[in-house]
Each structure stands twice: as structure tokens, then as C-alpha cells.
Design an enzyme around this catalytic site. Sequence first.
Site, PDB file in Angstrom:
ATOM      1  N   HIS A  49       0.813  -1.214   0.000  1.00 14.92           N
ATOM      2  CA  HIS A  49       0.000   0.000   0.000  1.00 14.92           C
ATOM      3  C   HIS A  49       0.844   1.260   0.000  1.00 14.92           C
ATOM      4  O   HIS A  49       0.402   2.288  -0.468  1.00 14.92           O
ATOM      5  CB  HIS A  49      -1.127  -0.007   1.020  1.00 14.92           C
TER       6      HIS A  49
ATOM      7  N   GLU B 117      -5.340 -14.325 -14.594  1.00  9.25           N
ATOM      8  CA  GLU B 117      -3.996 -14.048 -14.085  1.00  9.25           C
ATOM      9  C   GLU B 117      -3.316 -15.308 -13.558  1.00  9.25           C
ATOM     10  O   GLU B 117      -2.213 -15.272 -13.047  1.00  9.25           O
ATOM     11  CB  GLU B 117      -4.049 -12.977 -12.990  1.00  9.25           C
TER      12      GLU B 117
ATOM     13  N   ARG C  75     -12.902  -4.501  -7.768  1.00  9.27           N
ATOM     14  CA  ARG C  75     -12.435  -5.882  -7.643  1.00  9.27           C
ATOM     15  C   ARG C  75     -12.698  -6.373  -6.230  1.00  9.27           C
ATOM     16  O   ARG C  75     -12.416  -5.656  -5.264  1.00  9.27           O
ATOM     17  CB  ARG C  75     -10.934  -5.962  -7.953  1.00  9.27           C
TER      18      ARG C  75
ATOM     19  N   ARG D  81       7.032 -12.007  -8.225  1.00  5.53           N
ATOM     20  CA  ARG D  81       7.021 -10.612  -8.691  1.00  5.53           C
ATOM     21  C   ARG D  81       7.656  -9.647  -7.689  1.00  5.53           C
ATOM     22  O   ARG D  81       7.951  -8.509  -8.030  1.00  5.53           O
ATOM     23  CB  ARG D  81       5.591 -10.184  -9.031  1.00  5.53           C
TER      24      ARG D  81
ATOM     25  N   ARG E 241      -8.696  -1.505  -6.625  1.00  2.00           N
ATOM     26  CA  ARG E 241      -8.217  -2.559  -5.719  1.00  2.00           C
ATOM     27  C   ARG E 241      -8.813  -2.295  -4.341  1.00  2.00           C
ATOM     28  O   ARG E 241      -8.379  -1.374  -3.652  1.00  2.00           O
ATOM     29  CB  ARG E 241      -6.692  -2.531  -5.636  1.00  2.00           C
TER      30      ARG E 241
ATOM     31  N   ASN F 279       0.357  -8.789 -14.177  1.00  2.00           N
ATOM     32  CA  ASN F 279       1.355  -8.847 -13.101  1.00  2.00           C
ATOM     33  C   ASN F 279       1.464 -10.265 -12.549  1.00  2.00           C
ATOM     34  O   ASN F 279       2.552 -10.824 -12.434  1.00  2.00           O
ATOM     35  CB  ASN F 279       0.977  -7.904 -11.949  1.00  2.00           C
TER      36      ASN F 279
HETATM   37  C1  PEP Z   1      -2.370  -8.234 -11.877  1.00  3.38           C
HETATM   38  O1  PEP Z   1      -2.073  -9.258 -11.274  1.00  3.38           O
HETATM   39  O2  PEP Z   1      -1.938  -7.942 -13.010  1.00  3.38           O
HETATM   40  C2  PEP Z   1      -3.276  -7.247 -11.272  1.00  3.38           C
HETATM   41  C3  PEP Z   1      -3.719  -6.213 -11.932  1.00  3.38           C
HETATM   42  O3  PEP Z   1      -3.613  -7.436  -9.980  1.00  3.38           O
HETATM   43  P1  PEP Z   1      -2.632  -7.135  -8.758  1.00  3.38           P
HETATM   44  O4  PEP Z   1      -1.440  -6.444  -9.321  1.00  3.38           O
HETATM   45  O5  PEP Z   1      -3.405  -6.308  -7.805  1.00  3.38           O
HETATM   46  O6  PEP Z   1      -2.332  -8.502  -8.247  1.00  3.38           O
HETATM   47 MG    MG Z   2      -3.195  -9.933  -9.561  1.00  2.94          MG
END
Ligand code: PEP
Ligand code: MG
Length: 758
Positions: free
Chosen positions: A366, A607, A509, A641, A473, A630
Amino acid sequence: MLGTLRRIVQEVNAAPDLPRALQLITGRVKQAMDVDVCSVYLVDSSRDELVLMATEGLNPESVGQVQMAFDRGLAGLVAERAEPVNISDATLHPRYEYFPTTGEERYCAFLGVPIIHHRQVLGVLVVQRSEVYRFGEDEVTFLITVASQLAGGIAHAEASGGIDGLGDHEPGAEAFEHRPLQGLAAAPGVAMGQAVVIYPEADLEAVPDRQARDPVAEEARFDQALVAVREEVESLAARMREQLPVEDLALFDAYRMMLESDSLAGKVIDRIRAGQWAPGALRQTVAEHLQVFEAMEDPYLSERADDIRDLGRRILVHLQQHTPAAPEYPERVVLVGEDIAASHIAEVPPDRLAGLVSMRGSRNSHAAILARAMGIPAVMGLDNLPVGRMDGRDLIADGYTGRVYIAPSDEVRKEFQRLVDEEEELAAGLDHLRDLPAETGDGFRIPLLVNTGLVSDVSASRQSGAEGIGLYRTEFPFMVRERFPGEEEQAEIYRAVLAAFDPRPVTLRTLDVGGDKALPYFPIQEDNPFLGWRGIRITLDHPEIFITQLRAMLRASAGMSNLQLLLPMVSGVAELDDALVLLHRAHRELVDEGLDVGMPKVGVMVEVPSAVYQARELAQRADFLSVGTNDLTQYLLAVDRNNARVADLYDALHPSVLRAMVQIVEGARAHGRPVSVCGEMAGDPAAVMLLVGMGMDSLSTSVSSLPRVKWVIRSITRERATALLAEVLHYEQPGAIRQRLNTEIEALGLGGLIRPGK
Ligand code: PEP
Ligand code: MG
């Protein structure tokens, strides 16, 4: 051997600077291996040569004097081959080179191992013996283990300027300007300023070094803390007198003695007088004592380390009670810390906050989300940052590439200033695009929406010309509280966002915690959190949390028709089916309660790799798909990541990711469903050309990337983008794809969008 190794590594990592760390290594290794010589050579990358930095056994005068290119000498051979060299009689070896200042001619047996960090040879660790002797396998592996364990520490020390003052190096940080630290790009922009280290309270090890503003006042503050701890110990002892036998009360005598001894208080005061602030002086002194105690073989004495640690912590608590509330913030603050939280950001006057650098966290922490909302560059996950030695240092944090430059040279500074100026110019030049549609040269509209997670972000999002919110988010309002927010509390937040954009779509979301996104009041302990209980897996297991959120979203949308729902981390159709059941239930409940709420469109985030191969089935059941690049990149490539160590392997332009995305679009098309991208890839101008080529129906990106993305869309035709995609799908490596895209960007006249490091 393991105990010895652990002790060496502990001591070296606790050393105050690189010269002392190297000296410790040579002394301890010489003793542990019972050899005649132990030396460390480090690579001077500006000259591509090795320099003797510390030795036990060779002539000390030769430190800093012996320098050799990689193609000279036996140490050079170790560096050149990046592997151990073990020779029973070095004097007979063709690469043997005699440096007269060392007095080395007496030694025959030679064992050298490379010190390697992130594939890069940092130096060479050498042991020698006078007789002809071949080192055994145990000795070779011991030395390799020592070198591998020390490599990280040496890289730290070098990066924080520890190399200063040895050999004939110029003082300063020019040795590192070519070697910035690599973290994760978390919020775009370049921050140039002075580091202010924030650290958790009552954690002695986390206290940074800092210049004392007023040493006299610091000394008084320390004296006060000492008096307070003495009183504390007395009252503890008095309380325990009834319950403990006399021998155990001796513990308190030990405390008293330590408090009175010159070796503790006296040394702290010496350090304060030398310019260190009181908490830093305390940390250094306690660390010094700990080293001595922990090295003791006698278990009783080594246990005393715990006492000194406890005493140190007690003194610190009192010191912190008397710490002047706010540090004096310099003009341009780069906030640096092990784990920066949103509350830390809020403490700095906004007009002084230039950037953030955090050892932990990721782009989705955050703190990073807040930084993006505030337009402040951030680098996260910089796990080898020497935090304790950063306070007051000049820094450049490049939020585009995740690189951080400590004490940058004038040239580096100038180069970044030029970039900042260009960025500003570019941004000003793109202002006029705000009210123009995101439409390709051949007339395809690709609505641009924004990603957000903050109510305060909404006005900036609206002013950016965004056509809606593509990803809100909802974790953020959950993270900044001390318990799950209730239905009304959530509804209010969602209503504000929906109303701000009405009638443009707002995609909320559902809760995506787990993985790296923890709620303080809902701790999840897992060995492998990204493959664990995360996103929809949690909410389906906790319908009471999920239904509350769904009801709040639906209630918030009363009187509006722009709500869209998005489900994270779906890995199969059953999860979608189950979520839809709960959604219909929540909807029916609200209608039964007399509320006029419609059923929103429901989207699925693609994802997780399994969802790619079921895109068609998911599309059949949902109203739209949204690609979360992501996570998709992380799961397809098996690259965390948030892990800076493998950040080089994380690339959304990997051919496998592109092929997966093509397949997702095909799945959506089979049922006539729209598909969008809401991962960071949608904010990368070069990648956007491919997304246009794939036929994505809309893109969602951070506010700061939006004008650039629009510029690309307006500059390219769908036809050209499709041909470009077809071409790069034949490429085998992400680097080649990136290069090709950069050439295309240049050809479109958008060269200003290519940033260094991309
Ligand atoms: C993603 O995973 O690309 C995404 C948009 O969600 P977050 O980055 O919040 O996991
Ligand atoms: Mg994600």
C-alpha cells in the site's frame, strides 16, 4: 565447521565498515583453516583489476598496492575463470606472478576461490601455506562456503560506500555509480534527494547511524535513559526478591554492573562525543559487546549476550521517549526504510517528499499504491539496501527501472536531471491529449481506464481524461484499518468512487488479499503464500466477508448503473460459479430489503495459467475478462514478482506471456465477450502496441501512464500493430522483443517514451 562458519559470517556482517569486515575475514579464516596467509582481493570495476584489500600473513604494507588485471597472477586466474584454483606449488605455475611488496615468495600452496554476487565476481579469497601441499576437498568447500556467504555482505558494504579509505581509491562513491542497487520499480518518476531513514521503534538493530544535531543534548538524553533503566532494574529486582532464590537474583547484579560499567555507558558517550546520535551510539556499542559474548565458547557467558541485548532494548525505549518528535526534514526527502508503511509517508510534509525506497514490499504494497496516487517515485523490494548506513546520504531513486544510486556522481546526477526535465517537457506536451479519444489511426477506439485503490486518487483519475476505472483494488481500505470494514463503511467508500465517475464504468475488484498483501488483523502464515490462500480462495472460504463486500458494492451502486465487479485469482470455473451464486444471493437479499439495485456486469481476472486454458469457459459464464499481467507473468514464468533477486527474469514481454494473452483473447471472442488488460503491462507504451495488435477492447493503467499510452494508441494503426505482433510472436527472447518494440516506437516518432533501462 558449521558453527565456525556461522560465527564468521555473523561477525563480518556486523562489522561497521568494509575494511574492518575484510580484516575480520582474513583473521578468522586464517585461524579456522590453520594456514599461513589469508587475503582478500576485490575487483575495482572502474579499472577492471583486482586490488589486495586485506591480508593476514602477507606484508600489510602491500594492502592497496598490489593490483593485477584479470589476466595476471593466480588471483587473477580465479577471477577470470570464476572458479576455485587449488595448486600445491604455486611458484611452478605459469600464471604465478611475484609481487615483491608482499613477501609472498615463501608460500607454495595456494587456494583461491571467487567471491560472486549475482553472477558478478566481486573479488577473490585466497589462502596460502609455506609448504608444498594440496588443499583437501573439505578445505576447498569450506572456503567456497565462506566466500558465498560473504558475497552479499561485501556487496552491501561496497554499495554503502564502505570501500572508501582503502588502497589508493579515491574517496567517494564513484566506484558504485556504475553499480546501482536494483530493486523493483514501484511508482514512476525519478526522485533526487537526501535519505531520511525510518525504522521500527524499540528495535535496536534497526536504528540507523545518524549525525547528532546537538551532541551535548544527546549525551544528556542518554544519561536520562540510563537513570530510568537503572530504576527499572531496581524495581524489577525488588519485585522478584520474594519469588526468586538469591542465586537467580544475581541476574540483576549483572544488569547493574553492565549499566555502571564504562565499557557500556562510557563507550556510548565516546561515540556520541564523536558525533553519533544516542540511539546509533547505543546500537554500535551493544553490537560490539554482542560480538564478544557470542564468540565465547562458554555457554554461560554466551548466554549473557541476551542480557546485553535486553538492556540495550530497554535503554532504547527510554531514549525514544525523549526523541524529538519529527526529524528535521531536508528540502527533498527520499524516505528510506526496511518496511515503509503508508503512515510513514503521511508524516513527511508533502512538499518535501521526493521519493520512497523500501527494502520490503512491492509495487502492490500500500505504500507503493499511495506513492503512485501522490505522484511520488518509489523503489521497493531493494533487499540488499544497507539501511542502517543510509541516513543523510544523497540518493537518486529511479522509479521507472527500480535502480537506486547512492551518493551519485555529478555526471549521474546531471544525466538524471536531464531525464527529469525531459519527462516534464513530455508530460506538458501530452496535456493536450486529455480530451481527445484513445483511437488508433485507422479508427479503432480503445477506451483507457485507470487503476486505483484510493478515494483520494479519484479526482486525479477524473482529471486525467480516463473513461472509467478499470481496476479499483479494494484491498487498500481493508489494509489501513484495524478490523474488517463493515458493510456501511465499505458502501460509503465505493459510493464515492462510483458517483465520481457515473455514468462511466467503475470496476470494483473483490478482496484480493493473501500473497504479499496482508491484513494486519487477518494474519496468514504460509510457506508459499503466492500459491496459497489468496484472492477468491479466501473470500469463497469466508462467505461472511465476501457477502458483506458484495452487498456493500451493490448498495453503493443504488441509483447508478456503472458498477462492474471483477473477481481476482480465479483458477477454474467452479470458483466463478460459486462466486456468482453468492452474488445472486446478495442481490436478492438487497432487493428483498427494498433496495433498487441492478445486477452488475461480472468480469474474471485472467492471471493464473489455468485460467488461460479455460478462458473460453470462463468467458461463457462471465460478462468480460480482464488480464492481470502482473500475476500472469509471475505464475507463467515461475518468478516471484516481489523478489529482487529474480527480477531480471520477470518480463511480461516473454514470448510465453504474449502467446497466453493471444489465447485469452481468442477465448473471449468465442463468446463475444470484451477483454481488457489491467496489469502494469497496459502502462508500458512499447507493450501497448502489442495489446492493440491482440485486439484488446480496453486498457486500464495508472493515471501517470495514461497520457503516454494514449499517445501510442493515437500514433499507430491497428493494422500496423497486428503485423508487429505477428512478427514478434516468432521471436524467442524477451530482450529481442523489447528491442524490436523500441525500434517501432522510434519509427512512430515516439522516441521520447523510451526510458533508459527499458
Ligand atoms: C495483476 O495481477 O496484473 C493485477 C492487476 O492485480 P494485482 O497487481 O493487484 O495482483
Ligand atoms: Mg493480480
